[in-house]
Design a protein around this motif. Structure first.
Motif, PDB file in Angstrom:
ATOM      1  N   VAL A  73       5.960 -20.148 -26.433  1.00  0.00           N
ATOM      2  CA  VAL A  73       5.090 -20.320 -25.277  1.00  0.00           C
ATOM      3  C   VAL A  73       4.480 -21.711 -25.361  1.00  0.00           C
ATOM      4  CG1 VAL A  73       3.055 -19.462 -24.077  1.00  0.00           C
ATOM      5  CG2 VAL A  73       4.577 -17.851 -25.229  1.00  0.00           C
ATOM      6  N   PHE A  74       4.597 -22.466 -24.285  1.00  0.00           N
ATOM      7  CA  PHE A  74       3.991 -23.786 -24.184  1.00  0.00           C
ATOM      8  C   PHE A  74       2.911 -23.742 -23.115  1.00  0.00           C
ATOM      9  CE2 PHE A  74       7.967 -24.829 -26.165  1.00  0.00           C
ATOM     10  CZ  PHE A  74       7.696 -25.933 -26.952  1.00  0.00           C
ATOM     11  N   ILE A  75       1.799 -24.431 -23.378  1.00  0.00           N
ATOM     12  CA  ILE A  75       0.690 -24.500 -22.440  1.00  0.00           C
ATOM     13  C   ILE A  75       0.367 -25.970 -22.189  1.00  0.00           C
ATOM     14  CG2 ILE A  75      -1.747 -23.936 -22.048  1.00  0.00           C
ATOM     15  CD1 ILE A  75      -1.362 -21.561 -23.961  1.00  0.00           C
ATOM     16  N   CYS A  76       0.209 -26.323 -20.919  1.00  0.00           N
ATOM     17  CA  CYS A  76      -0.167 -27.689 -20.577  1.00  0.00           C
ATOM     18  C   CYS A  76      -1.680 -27.819 -20.665  1.00  0.00           C
ATOM     19  CB  CYS A  76       0.308 -28.045 -19.174  1.00  0.00           C
ATOM     20  SG  CYS A  76      -0.142 -29.717 -18.700  1.00  0.00           S
ATOM     21  N   PRO A  77      -2.193 -28.663 -21.545  1.00  0.00           N
ATOM     22  CA  PRO A  77      -3.643 -28.807 -21.667  1.00  0.00           C
ATOM     23  C   PRO A  77      -4.269 -29.547 -20.490  1.00  0.00           C
ATOM     24  CG  PRO A  77      -2.521 -30.150 -23.320  1.00  0.00           C
ATOM     25  CD  PRO A  77      -1.483 -29.423 -22.554  1.00  0.00           C
ATOM     26  N   LYS A  78      -3.439 -30.186 -19.686  1.00  0.00           N
ATOM     27  CA  LYS A  78      -3.963 -30.942 -18.556  1.00  0.00           C
ATOM     28  C   LYS A  78      -4.098 -30.082 -17.294  1.00  0.00           C
ATOM     29  CE  LYS A  78      -3.259 -35.379 -16.323  1.00  0.00           C
ATOM     30  NZ  LYS A  78      -2.365 -36.531 -16.222  1.00  0.00           N
ATOM     31  N   CYS A  79      -3.036 -29.360 -16.925  1.00  0.00           N
ATOM     32  CA  CYS A  79      -3.065 -28.597 -15.663  1.00  0.00           C
ATOM     33  C   CYS A  79      -3.011 -27.077 -15.859  1.00  0.00           C
ATOM     34  CB  CYS A  79      -1.934 -29.044 -14.756  1.00  0.00           C
ATOM     35  SG  CYS A  79      -0.293 -28.547 -15.292  1.00  0.00           S
ATOM     36  N   LYS A  80      -2.987 -26.603 -17.110  1.00  0.00           N
ATOM     37  CA  LYS A  80      -3.007 -25.183 -17.460  1.00  0.00           C
ATOM     38  C   LYS A  80      -1.714 -24.432 -17.118  1.00  0.00           C
ATOM     39  CE  LYS A  80      -7.980 -24.465 -16.923  1.00  0.00           C
ATOM     40  NZ  LYS A  80      -8.966 -23.553 -16.357  1.00  0.00           N
ATOM     41  N   ALA A  81      -0.634 -25.138 -16.880  1.00  0.00           N
ATOM     42  CA  ALA A  81       0.642 -24.476 -16.610  1.00  0.00           C
ATOM     43  C   ALA A  81       1.193 -23.897 -17.915  1.00  0.00           C
ATOM     44  CB  ALA A  81       1.633 -25.461 -16.017  1.00  0.00           C
ATOM     45  N   THR A  82       1.918 -22.795 -17.821  1.00  0.00           N
ATOM     46  CA  THR A  82       2.548 -22.197 -18.997  1.00  0.00           C
ATOM     47  C   THR A  82       4.054 -22.127 -18.776  1.00  0.00           C
ATOM     48  OG1 THR A  82       2.272 -19.955 -18.154  1.00  0.00           O
ATOM     49  CG2 THR A  82       0.544 -20.806 -19.590  1.00  0.00           C
TER      50      THR A  82
END
Length: 82
Positions: free
Chosen positions: A4-13
């Protein structure tokens, strides 16, 4: 193995397998590897998932893992010869 990857900028997973490094499809920034694997992630409630996403969004980028080491896969584990 799924990650699982999470974008710390836009909160997309995003859920992927066998990728060590990933850029966000929404904002093109590097995505952080979640400390939870896919099986743990799917067992979370939507509220718990949102809490985890918010945790990554508010975290210091220096403390996030942007490149996860790959596990060792033996050819017998992948059933090449079975």
């Amino acid at each position: 193995m799924m990650y699982v990857f999470i974008c710390p900028k836009c909160k997309a997973t995003r859920m992927v397998s066998l990728l060590r490094k990933l850029d966000c499809q929404c904002c093109s920034s590097p995505m952080a590897n979640c400390e939870l694997d896919y099986m743990e992630w799917i067992n979370l409630t939507p509220k718990q998932r949102q809490k985890m996403i918010d945790l990554y969004h508010n975290a210091d980028p220096a403390k996030l893992c942007f490149m996860r080491p790959m596990p060792f896969y033996d050819r017998w584990e992948r059933n090449y010869y079975m």
